[in-house]
Design a protein around this motif. Structure first.
Motif, PDB file in Angstrom:
ATOM      1  N   ALA A 221     -29.391  99.471  26.180  1.00 23.41           N
ATOM      2  CA  ALA A 221     -28.316  98.749  25.502  1.00 23.41           C
ATOM      3  C   ALA A 221     -28.669  98.418  24.057  1.00 23.41           C
ATOM      4  O   ALA A 221     -27.795  98.415  23.190  1.00 23.41           O
ATOM      5  N   ARG A 222     -29.918  98.086  23.790  1.00 26.65           N
ATOM      6  CA  ARG A 222     -30.353  97.695  22.438  1.00 26.65           C
ATOM      7  C   ARG A 222     -31.667  98.417  22.117  1.00 26.65           C
ATOM      8  O   ARG A 222     -32.735  97.822  22.210  1.00 26.65           O
ATOM      9  N   PRO A 223     -31.600  99.694  21.735  1.00 24.23           N
ATOM     10  CA  PRO A 223     -32.831 100.458  21.496  1.00 24.23           C
ATOM     11  C   PRO A 223     -33.527 100.029  20.205  1.00 24.23           C
ATOM     12  O   PRO A 223     -33.209 100.483  19.122  1.00 24.23           O
ATOM     13  N   ARG A 224     -34.461  99.132  20.333  1.00 17.76           N
ATOM     14  CA  ARG A 224     -35.185  98.577  19.186  1.00 17.76           C
ATOM     15  C   ARG A 224     -36.562  99.227  19.104  1.00 17.76           C
ATOM     16  O   ARG A 224     -37.299  99.270  20.093  1.00 17.76           O
ATOM     17  N   VAL A 225     -36.897  99.754  17.918  1.00 23.04           N
ATOM     18  CA  VAL A 225     -38.204 100.355  17.672  1.00 23.04           C
ATOM     19  C   VAL A 225     -38.843  99.553  16.548  1.00 23.04           C
ATOM     20  O   VAL A 225     -38.364  99.576  15.407  1.00 23.04           O
ATOM     21  N   ALA A 226     -39.895  98.825  16.857  1.00 22.73           N
ATOM     22  CA  ALA A 226     -40.470  97.845  15.935  1.00 22.73           C
ATOM     23  C   ALA A 226     -40.966  98.445  14.628  1.00 22.73           C
ATOM     24  O   ALA A 226     -40.847  97.825  13.584  1.00 22.73           O
ATOM     25  N   ASP A 227     -41.506  99.625  14.644  1.00 18.62           N
ATOM     26  CA  ASP A 227     -42.119 100.179  13.438  1.00 18.62           C
ATOM     27  C   ASP A 227     -41.328 101.336  12.831  1.00 18.62           C
ATOM     28  O   ASP A 227     -41.896 102.236  12.216  1.00 18.62           O
ATOM     29  N   VAL A 228     -40.006 101.313  12.970  1.00 17.85           N
ATOM     30  CA  VAL A 228     -39.182 102.379  12.404  1.00 17.85           C
ATOM     31  C   VAL A 228     -39.310 102.370  10.877  1.00 17.85           C
ATOM     32  O   VAL A 228     -39.355 101.312  10.253  1.00 17.85           O
ATOM     33  N   THR A 229     -39.416 103.546  10.296  1.00 16.80           N
ATOM     34  CA  THR A 229     -39.611 103.658   8.856  1.00 16.80           C
ATOM     35  C   THR A 229     -38.290 103.931   8.141  1.00 16.80           C
ATOM     36  O   THR A 229     -37.299 104.333   8.768  1.00 16.80           O
ATOM     37  N   ARG A 230     -38.296 103.753   6.837  1.00 17.16           N
ATOM     38  CA  ARG A 230     -37.111 104.057   6.032  1.00 17.16           C
ATOM     39  C   ARG A 230     -36.738 105.530   6.208  1.00 17.16           C
ATOM     40  O   ARG A 230     -35.578 105.867   6.365  1.00 17.16           O
ATOM     41  N   GLU A 231     -37.729 106.407   6.172  1.00 17.09           N
ATOM     42  CA  GLU A 231     -37.472 107.834   6.297  1.00 17.09           C
ATOM     43  C   GLU A 231     -36.827 108.172   7.645  1.00 17.09           C
ATOM     44  O   GLU A 231     -35.945 109.026   7.724  1.00 17.09           O
ATOM     45  N   GLU A 232     -37.273 107.500   8.692  1.00 20.22           N
ATOM     46  CA  GLU A 232     -36.663 107.729  10.010  1.00 20.22           C
ATOM     47  C   GLU A 232     -35.220 107.229  10.025  1.00 20.22           C
ATOM     48  O   GLU A 232     -34.333 107.891  10.581  1.00 20.22           O
ATOM     49  N   LEU A 233     -34.961 106.079   9.416  1.00 23.15           N
ATOM     50  CA  LEU A 233     -33.589 105.576   9.341  1.00 23.15           C
ATOM     51  C   LEU A 233     -32.700 106.526   8.538  1.00 23.15           C
ATOM     52  O   LEU A 233     -31.540 106.753   8.893  1.00 23.15           O
ATOM     53  N   VAL A 234     -33.244 107.093   7.463  1.00 21.84           N
ATOM     54  CA  VAL A 234     -32.478 108.068   6.677  1.00 21.84           C
ATOM     55  C   VAL A 234     -32.117 109.265   7.552  1.00 21.84           C
ATOM     56  O   VAL A 234     -30.977 109.746   7.530  1.00 21.84           O
ATOM     57  N   GLU A 235     -33.052 109.737   8.351  1.00 23.06           N
ATOM     58  CA  GLU A 235     -32.768 110.870   9.241  1.00 23.06           C
ATOM     59  C   GLU A 235     -31.730 110.490  10.294  1.00 23.06           C
ATOM     60  O   GLU A 235     -30.856 111.291  10.633  1.00 23.06           O
ATOM     61  N   ILE A 236     -31.800 109.277  10.805  1.00 27.10           N
ATOM     62  CA  ILE A 236     -30.799 108.817  11.791  1.00 27.10           C
ATOM     63  C   ILE A 236     -29.412 108.816  11.156  1.00 27.10           C
ATOM     64  O   ILE A 236     -28.448 109.321  11.742  1.00 27.10           O
ATOM     65  N   VAL A 237     -29.288 108.281   9.943  1.00 27.44           N
ATOM     66  CA  VAL A 237     -27.990 108.264   9.252  1.00 27.44           C
ATOM     67  C   VAL A 237     -27.542 109.691   8.939  1.00 27.44           C
ATOM     68  O   VAL A 237     -26.363 110.022   9.064  1.00 27.44           O
ATOM     69  N   ARG A 238     -28.477 110.548   8.551  1.00 23.53           N
ATOM     70  CA  ARG A 238     -28.120 111.941   8.286  1.00 23.53           C
ATOM     71  C   ARG A 238     -27.537 112.598   9.540  1.00 23.53           C
ATOM     72  O   ARG A 238     -26.536 113.300   9.475  1.00 23.53           O
ATOM     73  N   ARG A 239     -28.128 112.326  10.685  1.00 26.30           N
ATOM     74  CA  ARG A 239     -27.620 112.902  11.935  1.00 26.30           C
ATOM     75  C   ARG A 239     -26.230 112.347  12.288  1.00 26.30           C
ATOM     76  O   ARG A 239     -25.387 113.066  12.800  1.00 26.30           O
ATOM     77  N   ILE A 240     -26.016 111.081  11.998  1.00 28.83           N
ATOM     78  CA  ILE A 240     -24.701 110.478  12.256  1.00 28.83           C
ATOM     79  C   ILE A 240     -23.652 111.137  11.379  1.00 28.83           C
ATOM     80  O   ILE A 240     -22.586 111.532  11.853  1.00 28.83           O
ATOM     81  N   THR A 241     -23.944 111.254  10.096  1.00 30.07           N
ATOM     82  CA  THR A 241     -22.950 111.789   9.161  1.00 30.07           C
ATOM     83  C   THR A 241     -22.751 113.294   9.325  1.00 30.07           C
ATOM     84  O   THR A 241     -21.672 113.802   9.036  1.00 30.07           O
ATOM     85  N   ALA A 242     -23.773 113.999   9.805  1.00 25.83           N
ATOM     86  CA  ALA A 242     -23.647 115.441  10.014  1.00 25.83           C
ATOM     87  C   ALA A 242     -22.707 115.772  11.161  1.00 25.83           C
ATOM     88  O   ALA A 242     -22.003 116.784  11.123  1.00 25.83           O
ATOM     89  N   ASP A 243     -22.673 114.917  12.190  1.00 25.26           N
ATOM     90  CA  ASP A 243     -21.825 115.191  13.372  1.00 25.26           C
ATOM     91  C   ASP A 243     -21.353 113.868  13.967  1.00 25.26           C
ATOM     92  O   ASP A 243     -21.820 113.458  15.029  1.00 25.26           O
TER      93      ASP A 243
END
Length: 152
Positions: free
Chosen positions: A77-99
């Motif tokens: 329900a709440r997938p929290r990853v304590a040490d997520v990096t800016r670069e990983e967040l950028v990739e997550i947003v890229r995947r959202i916007t790509a599809d």
């Protein structure tokens, strides 16, 4: 960029997906007929860790299919990853916007929302404020990371 396993949508066993879908249909029938859906929803939420309401079951079909709802309910329900990096967040947003309508887009949206402090992080993608229209994934992430809650 490849994401580490804890940032990828967890696979859902087909048998579990079938079980969750059956339970969703059962609760939807209860909610639609005016039956005692509250107890069934509370038990469902207890098992899945989510916070659904009876109306989520009664009207889910208006915005998504049964398999999509079941997959969401079967995942954290709440997938929290304590040490997520800016670069990983950028990739997550890229995947959202790509599809944005892709099978895993909702999970990536939830992941982005749960791993930033911004209260409307997903709005930065789909309803951006002035200055962020057509922004790159990096600028969206920077805006989300720049948010600081007001101390009361």
């Amino acid at each position: 960029m490849d994401l580490r396993p804890e940032l990828l949508p967890p696979p859902v066993d087909p048998e579990r997906l079938t079980q969750v879908a059956r339970e969703i249909e059962r609760i939807a029938d209860l909610a639609g007929s005016g039956g005692p859906a509250e107890e069934a929803v509370a038990a469902f939420n207890e098992r899945t860790g989510h916070t659904y309401l009876p109306s989520d079951f009664a009207w889910y079909h208006a915005s998504r299919g049964l398999e999509e709802f079941a997959r969401e309910a079967a995942r954290p329900a709440r997938p929290r990853v304590a040490d997520v990096t800016r670069e990983e967040l950028v990739e997550i947003v890229r995947r959202i916007t790509a599809d944005p309508a892709g099978e895993d887009a909702d999970y990536y949206l939830l992941l982005f929302d749960c791993n930033t402090l911004h209260p409307r992080a997903c709005d930065l993608i789909f309803r951006p404020p002035a200055g962020l229209e057509d922004a790159s994934p990096g600028r969206i992430v920077d805006a989300a990371l720049a948010y600081r809650p007001i101390a009361l």
